[in-house]
Design a protein around this motif. Structure first.
Motif, PDB file in Angstrom:
ATOM      1  N   LYS A 250      41.977  -8.400 -16.177  1.00  0.00           N
ATOM      2  CA  LYS A 250      40.898  -9.523 -15.866  1.00  0.00           C
ATOM      3  C   LYS A 250      41.438 -10.709 -14.767  1.00  0.00           C
ATOM      4  O   LYS A 250      42.679 -10.343 -14.185  1.00  0.00           O
ATOM      5  CB  LYS A 250      41.089 -10.366 -17.122  1.00  0.00           C
ATOM      6  N   PRO A 251      40.646 -11.505 -14.155  1.00  0.00           N
ATOM      7  CA  PRO A 251      40.895 -12.257 -12.983  1.00  0.00           C
ATOM      8  C   PRO A 251      42.248 -13.026 -13.367  1.00  0.00           C
ATOM      9  O   PRO A 251      42.378 -13.520 -14.546  1.00  0.00           O
ATOM     10  CB  PRO A 251      39.746 -13.132 -12.760  1.00  0.00           C
ATOM     11  N   ASN A 252      43.292 -12.919 -12.496  1.00  0.00           N
ATOM     12  CA  ASN A 252      44.412 -13.825 -12.628  1.00  0.00           C
ATOM     13  C   ASN A 252      45.612 -13.251 -13.427  1.00  0.00           C
ATOM     14  O   ASN A 252      46.498 -13.868 -13.971  1.00  0.00           O
ATOM     15  CB  ASN A 252      44.318 -15.308 -12.924  1.00  0.00           C
ATOM     16  N   VAL A 253      45.187 -11.968 -14.288  1.00  0.00           N
ATOM     17  CA  VAL A 253      46.302 -11.659 -15.174  1.00  0.00           C
ATOM     18  C   VAL A 253      47.603 -11.395 -14.475  1.00  0.00           C
ATOM     19  O   VAL A 253      47.781 -10.920 -13.309  1.00  0.00           O
ATOM     20  CB  VAL A 253      45.348 -10.342 -15.801  1.00  0.00           C
ATOM     21  N   PRO A 254      48.675 -11.466 -15.298  1.00  0.00           N
ATOM     22  CA  PRO A 254      50.013 -11.229 -14.594  1.00  0.00           C
ATOM     23  C   PRO A 254      49.876  -9.768 -14.531  1.00  0.00           C
ATOM     24  O   PRO A 254      49.682  -8.847 -15.607  1.00  0.00           O
ATOM     25  CB  PRO A 254      50.955 -11.817 -15.756  1.00  0.00           C
TER      26      PRO A 254
ATOM     27  N   ARG B 117      55.482  -8.125 -10.483  1.00  0.00           N
ATOM     28  CA  ARG B 117      55.777  -9.398  -9.967  1.00  0.00           C
ATOM     29  C   ARG B 117      53.951  -9.815  -9.670  1.00  0.00           C
ATOM     30  O   ARG B 117      53.381  -9.042  -9.160  1.00  0.00           O
ATOM     31  CB  ARG B 117      56.479  -9.526  -8.614  1.00  0.00           C
ATOM     32  N   GLY B 118      53.889 -11.053 -10.011  1.00  0.00           N
ATOM     33  CA  GLY B 118      52.814 -11.609  -9.427  1.00  0.00           C
ATOM     34  C   GLY B 118      51.382 -11.405 -10.432  1.00  0.00           C
ATOM     35  O   GLY B 118      51.596 -11.174 -11.555  1.00  0.00           O
ATOM     36  N   ARG B 119      50.289 -11.900  -9.923  1.00  0.00           N
ATOM     37  CA  ARG B 119      48.924 -11.815 -10.623  1.00  0.00           C
ATOM     38  C   ARG B 119      47.851 -11.254  -9.834  1.00  0.00           C
ATOM     39  O   ARG B 119      48.155 -11.144  -8.761  1.00  0.00           O
ATOM     40  CB  ARG B 119      48.760 -13.404 -11.027  1.00  0.00           C
ATOM     41  N   VAL B 120      46.984 -10.853 -10.532  1.00  0.00           N
ATOM     42  CA  VAL B 120      45.724  -9.997  -9.728  1.00  0.00           C
ATOM     43  C   VAL B 120      44.656 -11.230  -9.381  1.00  0.00           C
ATOM     44  O   VAL B 120      44.169 -11.653 -10.333  1.00  0.00           O
ATOM     45  CB  VAL B 120      45.277  -8.989 -10.447  1.00  0.00           C
ATOM     46  N   GLN B 121      44.759 -11.659  -8.047  1.00  0.00           N
ATOM     47  CA  GLN B 121      43.863 -12.972  -7.888  1.00  0.00           C
ATOM     48  C   GLN B 121      42.258 -12.520  -7.914  1.00  0.00           C
ATOM     49  O   GLN B 121      42.185 -11.331  -7.469  1.00  0.00           O
ATOM     50  CB  GLN B 121      44.194 -13.266  -6.450  1.00  0.00           C
TER      51      GLN B 121
END
Ligand code: MN
Ligand code: MN
Length: 299
Positions: A127-131, A178-182
């Motif tokens: 989903k948007p912003n998921v780690p 690492r990071g999130r899915v923008q």
């Protein structure tokens, strides 16, 4: 992501999904690998797309990045575990998708099903912003829970226009995520599981290349090949088979060796499981937008 990009991502993804299913239907004992690869690539070109990369056919402990050579005589053999990986681009917008099939047997049905389930579990959490860690954990726990190993040094990835591997990596294990899915990102999620050690190493002998830049080459055959590559495949990976229109097929391997030595092209290594395990892979491309996620490569 603008409407035109979304539309082209959807078109590329839909065609990649259809190419994947078509290719899988052709994998049978005695079928020639090169015929399957070329049928898939023809299907893509005849249906309004271009190949984002050569149709990859990787066998057994080879996890990825193999495609038939020019003049390749190999046939599928009963019991092989075949990863068929298809990429389509429409104006550079990419759909990337893969399936695993077993040739004529079902000894590895459980390995394959667990990998399919790992992909489904990953798609559930996107989903948007998921780690990214959450996606990787869904993959890892599904695979380990069934007694197999995720391949720790293979990852999914973001894609961008004319970029097959953009900035983000989506590992098969949570620890290295690492990071999130923008929102506004396209990602290819591709769990790899194995009966082996859970790690790959690079091996020589692949038949996929990337253009690195124009370099002075004296040999006329190599020069013809380089001109063809620079014109047609400046940005995305290509198969040595695709040069056979520009130089005689029996000289292609020679031309590629010269071009590689000159630094004009780079060969992709075949990714081989170090424990000699069987490897399964399933892959979909997903558009992560502000308010929805679209799996583009479902057939
Ligand atoms: Mn792929
Ligand atoms: Mn991929």
């Amino acid at each position: 992501m603008d409407a035109d990009a979304i539309e082209k991502y959807r078109k590329a993804g839909n065609l990649a999904g259809r190419a994947r299913e078509y290719g899988a239907s052709l994998v049978k004992p005695g079928a020639r690998m090169i015929d399957v690869a070329e049928a898939v690539e023809r299907f893509i070109r005849e249906n309004g797309g271009e190949c984002a990369f050569p149709c990859c056919i990787s066998l057994d402990a080879d996890a990825a990045h193999e495609t038939p050579a020019v003049l390749d005589a190999r046939e599928f053999v009963e019991g092989q575990v075949v990863k068929l990986d298809c990429g389509v681009q429409v104006d550079g917008w990419i759909g990337d998708t893969a399936i695993t099939v077993e040739v004529g047997t079902s000894k590895h049905a459980d390995l394959m099903q667990c990998t399919r389930d790992a992909l489904a579990a990953a798609l559930e959490v996107v989903k948007p912003n998921v780690p990214i860690e959450d996606i990787s954990r869904a993959i890892e726990s599904t695979i380990r829970g069934r007694g197999y190993k995720p391949i720790v040094n293979l990852t999914g990835h973001s894609v961008d226009q004319y970029v097959q591997h953009a900035g983000l990596s989506i590992p098969n294990v949570a620890q290295t995520a690492r990071g999130r899915v923008q929102p506004g990102t396209a990602i290819a999620i591709e769990p790899f599981s194995t009966t082996g050690a859970g790690k790959i190493r690079d091996t020589k002998g692949g038949h996929i290349y990337h253009f690195m830049g124009a370099r002075p080459v004296r040999d006329p055959v190599a020069r013809d090949a380089l001109k063809h590559i620079a014109e047609r495949y400046p940005k995305l990976p290509f198969a040595e088979r695709w040069i056979a229109g520009a130089v005689p097929p029996e000289r292609v391997a020679y031309a590629m060796r010269l071009l590689e030595r000159a630094g004009a092209v780079k060969q992709y290594p075949i990714l081989h499981e170090i424990g000699e395990g069987q490897v399964a892979q399933f892959e979909h491309t997903v558009l992560v937008l502000e308010s929805e996620c679209i799996v583009t490569t479902k057939a």
